[in-house]
Design an enzyme around this catalytic site. Structure first.
Site, PDB file in Angstrom:
ATOM      1  N   ARG A 155      43.120  41.894  48.123  1.00  0.00           N
ATOM      2  CA  ARG A 155      43.616  42.098  46.877  1.00  0.00           C
ATOM      3  C   ARG A 155      43.928  43.503  46.789  1.00  0.00           C
ATOM      4  O   ARG A 155      43.254  44.326  47.183  1.00  0.00           O
ATOM      5  CB  ARG A 155      42.821  41.802  45.672  1.00  0.00           C
ATOM      6  CG  ARG A 155      42.650  40.210  45.470  1.00  0.00           C
ATOM      7  CD  ARG A 155      41.323  40.249  44.382  1.00  0.00           C
ATOM      8  NE  ARG A 155      40.071  40.683  45.432  1.00  0.00           N
ATOM      9  CZ  ARG A 155      38.727  40.957  44.860  1.00  0.00           C
ATOM     10  NH1 ARG A 155      38.761  40.377  43.482  1.00  0.00           N
ATOM     11  NH2 ARG A 155      37.912  41.065  45.516  1.00  0.00           N
ATOM     12  N   GLU A 156      45.076  43.961  46.260  1.00  0.00           N
ATOM     13  CA  GLU A 156      45.338  45.643  46.081  1.00  0.00           C
ATOM     14  C   GLU A 156      44.419  46.101  45.147  1.00  0.00           C
ATOM     15  O   GLU A 156      43.928  45.491  44.076  1.00  0.00           O
ATOM     16  CB  GLU A 156      46.881  45.617  45.399  1.00  0.00           C
ATOM     17  CG  GLU A 156      47.704  45.177  46.404  1.00  0.00           C
ATOM     18  CD  GLU A 156      49.510  45.195  45.891  1.00  0.00           C
ATOM     19  OE1 GLU A 156      49.441  46.354  44.959  1.00  0.00           O
ATOM     20  OE2 GLU A 156      50.253  44.837  46.520  1.00  0.00           O
ATOM     21  N   ALA A 253      42.092  35.553  30.513  1.00  0.00           N
ATOM     22  CA  ALA A 253      43.517  35.332  29.853  1.00  0.00           C
ATOM     23  C   ALA A 253      44.213  36.685  29.565  1.00  0.00           C
ATOM     24  O   ALA A 253      43.313  37.601  29.405  1.00  0.00           O
ATOM     25  CB  ALA A 253      43.191  34.670  28.638  1.00  0.00           C
ATOM     26  N   CYS A 261      52.505  39.404  45.294  1.00  0.00           N
ATOM     27  CA  CYS A 261      52.026  38.280  45.971  1.00  0.00           C
ATOM     28  C   CYS A 261      52.172  36.973  45.045  1.00  0.00           C
ATOM     29  O   CYS A 261      53.092  35.856  45.474  1.00  0.00           O
ATOM     30  CB  CYS A 261      50.811  38.406  46.235  1.00  0.00           C
ATOM     31  SG  CYS A 261      50.425  39.506  47.757  1.00  0.00           S
TER      32      CYS A 261
HETATM   33  C1  UDX Z   1      46.317  38.177  45.235  1.00  0.00           C
HETATM   34  C2  UDX Z   1      45.121  37.501  45.886  1.00  0.00           C
HETATM   35  O1  UDX Z   1      43.953  37.602  45.022  1.00  0.00           O
HETATM   36  C3  UDX Z   1      44.930  37.721  47.231  1.00  0.00           C
HETATM   37  O2  UDX Z   1      43.750  37.094  47.873  1.00  0.00           O
HETATM   38  C4  UDX Z   1      46.165  37.687  48.000  1.00  0.00           C
HETATM   39  O3  UDX Z   1      45.681  38.206  49.436  1.00  0.00           O
HETATM   40  C5  UDX Z   1      47.101  38.507  47.635  1.00  0.00           C
HETATM   41  O4  UDX Z   1      47.335  38.069  46.185  1.00  0.00           O
HETATM   42  P1  UDX Z   1      46.663  40.721  44.369  1.00  0.00           P
HETATM   43  O5  UDX Z   1      48.318  40.395  44.051  1.00  0.00           O
HETATM   44  O6  UDX Z   1      46.491  42.029  44.920  1.00  0.00           O
HETATM   45  O7  UDX Z   1      45.996  39.581  45.165  1.00  0.00           O
HETATM   46  O8  UDX Z   1      46.014  40.858  42.989  1.00  0.00           O
HETATM   47  P2  UDX Z   1      45.090  39.744  42.075  1.00  0.00           P
HETATM   48  O9  UDX Z   1      43.759  40.540  41.951  1.00  0.00           O
HETATM   49  O10 UDX Z   1      44.849  38.612  42.417  1.00  0.00           O
HETATM   50  O11 UDX Z   1      45.694  39.882  40.699  1.00  0.00           O
HETATM   51  C6  UDX Z   1      47.076  39.278  40.514  1.00  0.00           C
HETATM   52  C7  UDX Z   1      47.545  39.123  39.156  1.00  0.00           C
HETATM   53  O12 UDX Z   1      46.739  38.172  38.349  1.00  0.00           O
HETATM   54  C8  UDX Z   1      47.478  40.326  38.366  1.00  0.00           C
HETATM   55  O13 UDX Z   1      48.776  40.722  37.706  1.00  0.00           O
HETATM   56  C9  UDX Z   1      46.398  40.252  37.484  1.00  0.00           C
HETATM   57  O14 UDX Z   1      46.349  41.053  36.455  1.00  0.00           O
HETATM   58  C10 UDX Z   1      46.181  38.667  37.149  1.00  0.00           C
HETATM   59  N1  UDX Z   1      44.991  38.055  36.764  1.00  0.00           N
HETATM   60  C11 UDX Z   1      44.028  38.146  37.500  1.00  0.00           C
HETATM   61  C12 UDX Z   1      44.904  37.714  35.463  1.00  0.00           C
HETATM   62  O15 UDX Z   1      46.007  37.677  34.626  1.00  0.00           O
HETATM   63  N2  UDX Z   1      43.739  37.001  35.199  1.00  0.00           N
HETATM   64  C13 UDX Z   1      42.720  37.044  36.037  1.00  0.00           C
HETATM   65  O16 UDX Z   1      41.594  36.637  35.383  1.00  0.00           O
HETATM   66  C14 UDX Z   1      42.989  37.561  37.283  1.00  0.00           C
END
Ligand code: UDX
Length: 432
Positions: A155-156, A253, A261
């Site tokens: 994850r970033e 939420a 991604c």
């Molecule tokens: C994601 C996957 O988690 C990772 O395993 C994959 O390799 C690449 O894609 P990333 O895109 O870096 O990683 O971010 P992540 O932490 O997963 O969050 C993605 C999005 O979901 C963000 O916009 C975040 O704000 C949102 N999010 C995350 C929510 O709205 N609620 C949550 O509970 C978790």
């Protein structure tokens, strides 16, 4: 082990730096000459906690090298990771032309010395077969190689930690040599390993990402029910998450999921399924819920401001999530666009993404030096990224600076009772 990582973006650079840190000899390759020149000077193309130190440490030690010369790097390596971009085409289908171009270049240096070409980029199921085919038809007869799949789950914002301490390592292989070589390379991670065929490995990545995105869409749908009933989605999520079968992560939420991604992988998976003859309606709906969520944020602000025309919204947080400067496909961009179309004026602040914001946002958007600067004279404070520093804000000061004491907390960061006591009109997602 001697390794080449082709593509020095998020996944490639982190992969290269981490493997070098574990003592391997790594070539990080990219066809962007400016990027490679900057990396040699120690300038990172992205902001990622801990990455710069790790890159510099290993570059100085000579374990990490940067080059645009893919052929020389591949020739000297046993394992070649392909971590180039697979951007979406307008149809949602991923563009695999960079993967093919890299594969053909690698094919031209293959000879009798054994090499494994590993897909690291997120690719559709069956890409491994195309990679194998491309290597076969573009290489010499005596070429000795295997193709493998090793999807990345970093994850970033926590990429180094995710890479070094993975929940699992997925190895999609077709031969004993590939299995043994890759198991040896990943042995220092001391993480659970699942060894499978290449297609299953490719599917694990798309299935995992779309499941996580769908989980967020699910809790956002629940938040909408909470809004209609007066229930509190944070409590619902807490209660659900205590069930070990559900788990508490990815149940926050908010304004929806963004980044480079989830939206891209979701669309790609929907497209691949369609191509395979399966209408993945479940994923389509999860995607639609995410699109709707942004409109819900706009409607919530409207219910406090009535008309947007002539009003100023102070947006706090642009990055698609905290601890990154990445705003690609960030929810903030869509929401700002919708607000501008409604006639609102926009002021923005993000702790890390201001440089990228300047390039991406409409020229009418005012870039501010901090949250207080953004709040000054604004009619509403809209929080779109849950940066830790936003928890420390002085709301007494903000209230004096804002024209109207209105807070739209689109990431449920604050305690509604505390803000209401301070005299704010507070709106969250799925809670009052
Ligand atoms: C994601 C996957 O988690 C990772 O395993 C994959 O390799 C690449 O894609 P990333 O895109 O870096 O990683 O971010 P992540 O932490 O997963 O969050 C993605 C999005 O979901 C963000 O916009 C975040 O704000 C949102 N999010 C995350 C929510 O709205 N609620 C949550 O509970 C978790």
């Amino acid at each position: 082990m001697k390794i080449t990582v082709v593509g020095s973006g998020y996944v490639g650079l982190v992969t290269g730096a981490c493997f070098a840190d574990l003592g391997n000899d790594v070539f990080c390759v990219d066809n962007d000459k400016a990027k490679i020149a900057s990396l040699k000077k120690g300038i990172m193309p992205i902001f990622e906690p801990g990455l710069e130190e790790m890159v510099l440490r290993n570059y100085k030690a000579g374990r990490l090298k940067f080059t645009t010369d893919i052929k020389t790097a591949a020739k000297k390596s046993t394992v070649i990771f392909i971590a180039v971009g697979t951007p979406p085409k307008p149809s949602g289908e991923p563009d695999l032309s960079s993967i093919e171009a890299v594969t053909r270049q690698v094919a031209s240096v293959l000879d009798s010395s054994y090499k494994i070409i590993v897909e690291k980029s997120t690719v559709p199921v069956e890409t491994g077969e195309w990679v194998k085919y491309t290597l076969s038809i573009n290489s010499k007869k005596k070429a000795n190689f295997d193709v493998a799949s090793n999807p990345e789950f970093l994850r970033e914002g926590s990429a180094i930690n995710d890479f070094m301490h993975p929940d699992r390592i997925v190895l999609g292989v077709e031969s004993r040599s590939a299995k043994e070589t890759l198991l040896a390379l990943f042995e220092p991670f001391k993480a659970p390993v699942i060894v499978t065929d290449i297609k299953s490995a490719e599917l694990i990545k798309h299935a995992s990402n779309s499941f996580l995105a769908a989980k967020i869409s699910f809790i956002n749908a629940i938040a909408n029910i909470c809004d209609k009933t007066g229930a509190d989605v944070t409590k619902v999520a807490e209660g659900m998450g205590m069930d070990k079968r559900i788990g508490k992560s990815f149940l926050n939420a908010g304004a929806g999921w963004g980044g480079f991604c989830f939206p891209k992988d979701m669309l790609a998976f929907i497209h691949i399924s369609e191509k395979l003859g399966y209408d993945f309606k479940f994923l389509k709906e999860a995607y639609n819920i995410n699109e709707e969520q942004k409109k819900i944020v706009i409607e919530k602000i409207r219910s406090s401001l009535w008309n947007f025309h002539g009003k100023t919204v102070a947006v706090l947080g642009l990055a698609f999530k905290p601890n990154t400067d990445d705003i690609r496909l960030a929810v903030s961009l869509d929401i700002i666009d919708m607000l501008l179309k409604e006639g609102a004026k926009i002021k923005v602040y993000d702790p890390k993404a201001m440089k990228k914001a300047k390039e991406a946002l409409d020229s009418s958007v005012v870039l501010c030096k901090d949250a207080y600067d953004a709040a000054k004279g604004s009619d509403c404070l809209l929080v779109l990224t849950e940066w830790p520093e936003f928890t420390e804000l002085d709301f007494g000061k903000l209230k004096k600076l804002l024209r109207l004491p209105i807070v739209m907390d689109a990431r449920n960061m604050y305690d509604p009772a505390v803000l209401k006591k301070l005299g704010f009109k507070y709106t969250g997602i799925g809670r009052r």
